[in-house]
Design a protein around this motif. Structure first.
Motif, PDB file in Angstrom:
ATOM      1  N   LEU A 150       0.863  -1.338   0.074  1.00  0.00           N
ATOM      2  CA  LEU A 150      -0.104  -0.123   0.030  1.00  0.00           C
ATOM      3  C   LEU A 150       0.727   1.346  -0.076  1.00  0.00           C
ATOM      4  N   THR A 151       2.250   1.286   0.444  1.00  0.00           N
ATOM      5  CA  THR A 151       2.767   2.355   0.906  1.00  0.00           C
ATOM      6  C   THR A 151       4.052   2.438   0.005  1.00  0.00           C
ATOM      7  N   ALA A 152       4.593   1.382  -0.623  1.00  0.00           N
ATOM      8  CA  ALA A 152       6.045   0.983  -1.356  1.00  0.00           C
ATOM      9  C   ALA A 152       6.440   2.231  -2.470  1.00  0.00           C
ATOM     10  N   LEU A 153       5.423   2.624  -3.001  1.00  0.00           N
ATOM     11  CA  LEU A 153       5.897   3.640  -4.098  1.00  0.00           C
ATOM     12  C   LEU A 153       5.850   4.943  -3.398  1.00  0.00           C
ATOM     13  N   GLN A 154       5.003   5.187  -2.445  1.00  0.00           N
ATOM     14  CA  GLN A 154       5.238   6.524  -1.581  1.00  0.00           C
ATOM     15  C   GLN A 154       6.682   6.562  -0.986  1.00  0.00           C
ATOM     16  N   TYR A 155       7.065   5.169  -0.477  1.00  0.00           N
ATOM     17  CA  TYR A 155       8.489   5.390   0.183  1.00  0.00           C
ATOM     18  C   TYR A 155       9.491   5.513  -0.837  1.00  0.00           C
ATOM     19  N   PHE A 156       9.365   5.101  -2.003  1.00  0.00           N
ATOM     20  CA  PHE A 156      10.359   5.130  -2.886  1.00  0.00           C
ATOM     21  C   PHE A 156      10.460   6.598  -3.368  1.00  0.00           C
ATOM     22  N   GLN A 157       9.261   7.251  -3.712  1.00  0.00           N
ATOM     23  CA  GLN A 157       9.143   8.764  -3.930  1.00  0.00           C
ATOM     24  C   GLN A 157       9.816   9.434  -2.827  1.00  0.00           C
ATOM     25  N   ASP A 176      -9.526  15.586  -4.049  1.00  0.00           N
ATOM     26  CA  ASP A 176     -10.028  14.375  -3.776  1.00  0.00           C
ATOM     27  C   ASP A 176      -8.749  13.686  -2.747  1.00  0.00           C
ATOM     28  N   LEU A 177      -7.633  14.018  -3.201  1.00  0.00           N
ATOM     29  CA  LEU A 177      -6.448  13.586  -2.216  1.00  0.00           C
ATOM     30  C   LEU A 177      -6.445  14.256  -0.983  1.00  0.00           C
ATOM     31  N   SER A 178      -7.029  15.358  -0.568  1.00  0.00           N
ATOM     32  CA  SER A 178      -7.132  15.876   0.599  1.00  0.00           C
ATOM     33  C   SER A 178      -8.085  15.246   1.472  1.00  0.00           C
ATOM     34  N   ARG A 179      -9.297  14.781   0.618  1.00  0.00           N
ATOM     35  CA  ARG A 179     -10.297  14.326   1.431  1.00  0.00           C
ATOM     36  C   ARG A 179      -9.910  12.857   1.996  1.00  0.00           C
ATOM     37  N   LEU A 180      -9.109  11.881   1.127  1.00  0.00           N
ATOM     38  CA  LEU A 180      -8.584  10.800   1.281  1.00  0.00           C
ATOM     39  C   LEU A 180      -7.326  10.888   2.364  1.00  0.00           C
ATOM     40  N   ALA A 181      -6.499  11.826   2.486  1.00  0.00           N
ATOM     41  CA  ALA A 181      -5.566  12.209   3.422  1.00  0.00           C
ATOM     42  C   ALA A 181      -6.419  12.460   4.941  1.00  0.00           C
ATOM     43  N   GLU A 182      -7.389  13.085   5.004  1.00  0.00           N
ATOM     44  CA  GLU A 182      -8.283  13.396   6.116  1.00  0.00           C
ATOM     45  C   GLU A 182      -8.700  12.137   6.627  1.00  0.00           C
ATOM     46  N   ARG A 183      -9.312  11.154   5.691  1.00  0.00           N
ATOM     47  CA  ARG A 183      -9.920  10.040   6.195  1.00  0.00           C
ATOM     48  C   ARG A 183      -8.623   9.001   7.032  1.00  0.00           C
ATOM     49  N   GLU A 184      -7.511   9.260   6.050  1.00  0.00           N
ATOM     50  CA  GLU A 184      -6.404   8.297   6.615  1.00  0.00           C
ATOM     51  C   GLU A 184      -5.962   8.902   8.081  1.00  0.00           C
ATOM     52  N   TYR A 209      -8.221   1.381   6.342  1.00  0.00           N
ATOM     53  CA  TYR A 209      -6.827   2.201   5.899  1.00  0.00           C
ATOM     54  C   TYR A 209      -6.424   1.546   4.496  1.00  0.00           C
ATOM     55  N   ALA A 210      -6.565   0.518   4.339  1.00  0.00           N
ATOM     56  CA  ALA A 210      -6.221  -0.376   2.975  1.00  0.00           C
ATOM     57  C   ALA A 210      -7.102   0.216   1.805  1.00  0.00           C
ATOM     58  N   GLU A 211      -8.252   0.213   2.121  1.00  0.00           N
ATOM     59  CA  GLU A 211      -9.403   0.967   1.244  1.00  0.00           C
ATOM     60  C   GLU A 211      -8.924   2.314   0.727  1.00  0.00           C
ATOM     61  N   GLU A 216      -7.993   3.359  -2.812  1.00  0.00           N
ATOM     62  CA  GLU A 216      -8.514   4.489  -3.839  1.00  0.00           C
ATOM     63  C   GLU A 216      -7.671   5.417  -4.201  1.00  0.00           C
ATOM     64  N   ARG A 217      -6.855   5.945  -3.328  1.00  0.00           N
ATOM     65  CA  ARG A 217      -5.741   7.036  -3.551  1.00  0.00           C
ATOM     66  C   ARG A 217      -4.969   6.620  -4.719  1.00  0.00           C
ATOM     67  N   ASP A 218      -4.154   5.435  -4.682  1.00  0.00           N
ATOM     68  CA  ASP A 218      -3.656   4.813  -5.892  1.00  0.00           C
ATOM     69  C   ASP A 218      -4.252   4.620  -6.959  1.00  0.00           C
ATOM     70  N   GLU A 219      -5.376   4.271  -7.052  1.00  0.00           N
ATOM     71  CA  GLU A 219      -6.328   4.050  -8.389  1.00  0.00           C
ATOM     72  C   GLU A 219      -6.705   5.578  -8.800  1.00  0.00           C
TER      73      GLU A 219
END
Length: 184
Positions: free
Chosen positions: A43-50, A76-84, A97-99, A103-106
């Motif tokens: 779920l977070t590997a690409l973010q870690y790489f970045q 949309d990303l702000s809304r998802l970040a707030e949910r997280e 969390y996975a959902e 959703e963010r990645d998609e």
């Protein structure tokens, strides 16, 4: 015949460009999630790489399509970040969390399909999360159209250490050099 120009900057084995800093640079990544799941996952590997390799030659490029799609998706990303963030503050639920992460990645993936340029993506089919060791594979591509893309580089994240894999040209060159050494 000369190799393509994007191959000429392939780092040699042992150079600092070949291997990026890992968990020690970003201590947050060593801490588990509230449910004790590893923070570094599919779920977070690409973010870690970045985050870990941004600005290092040969690794993540801040001018990539991955960055260009973010401003139009900001709401949309702000809304998802707030949910997280609410999950971290309230009742932790890994499934939710996975959902949110998926959703963010998609959202980002769908937005990038319409762009042409350099893109980075996690190769789920080559990545493994079995036992205590985890392996993730990130691919750098040049997208020419929705259907046409050209692979430029592969990177592995193994136990938090990021390495750029040598391309075919570098492997053949290495084998020829080794054979020439042993022949002389």
């Amino acid at each position: 015949m000369a190799p393509p120009s994007d191959v000429l900057d392939v780092p040699i084995r042992g150079s600092e460009v070949l291997e990026a800093a890992h968990f020690n640079t970003h201590p947050m990544w060593r801490e588990p999630l509230p449910g004790l799941e590893p923070r570094l996952s599919m779920l977070t590997a690409l973010q870690y790489f970045q985050e870990t390799t941004a600005g290092k030659p040969g690794f993540y490029d801040r001018d990539s399509d991955n960055e260009r799609v973010l401003p139009p998706l900001q709401a949309d990303l702000s809304r998802l970040a707030e949910r997280e963030e609410n999950l971290f503050r309230g009742d932790w639920n890994y499934a939710t969390y996975a959902e949110v992460r998926k959703e963010r990645d998609e959202l980002v993936k769908n937005a990038m399909e319409g762009l042409t340029g350099i893109q980075f993506r996690l190769l789920d089919k080559l990545s493994r999360e079995e036992g205590e060791h985890r392996l993730y594979v990130v691919e750098k591509i040049k997208r020419k159209s929705r259907k046409e893309e050209h692979g430029l580089a592969l990177y592995t994240i193994y136990d938090g250490v990021i390495r750029r894999l040598p391309d075919l040209y570098a492997l053949v060159e290495s084998r020829l050099a080794k054979a020439a050494y042993h022949a002389s």
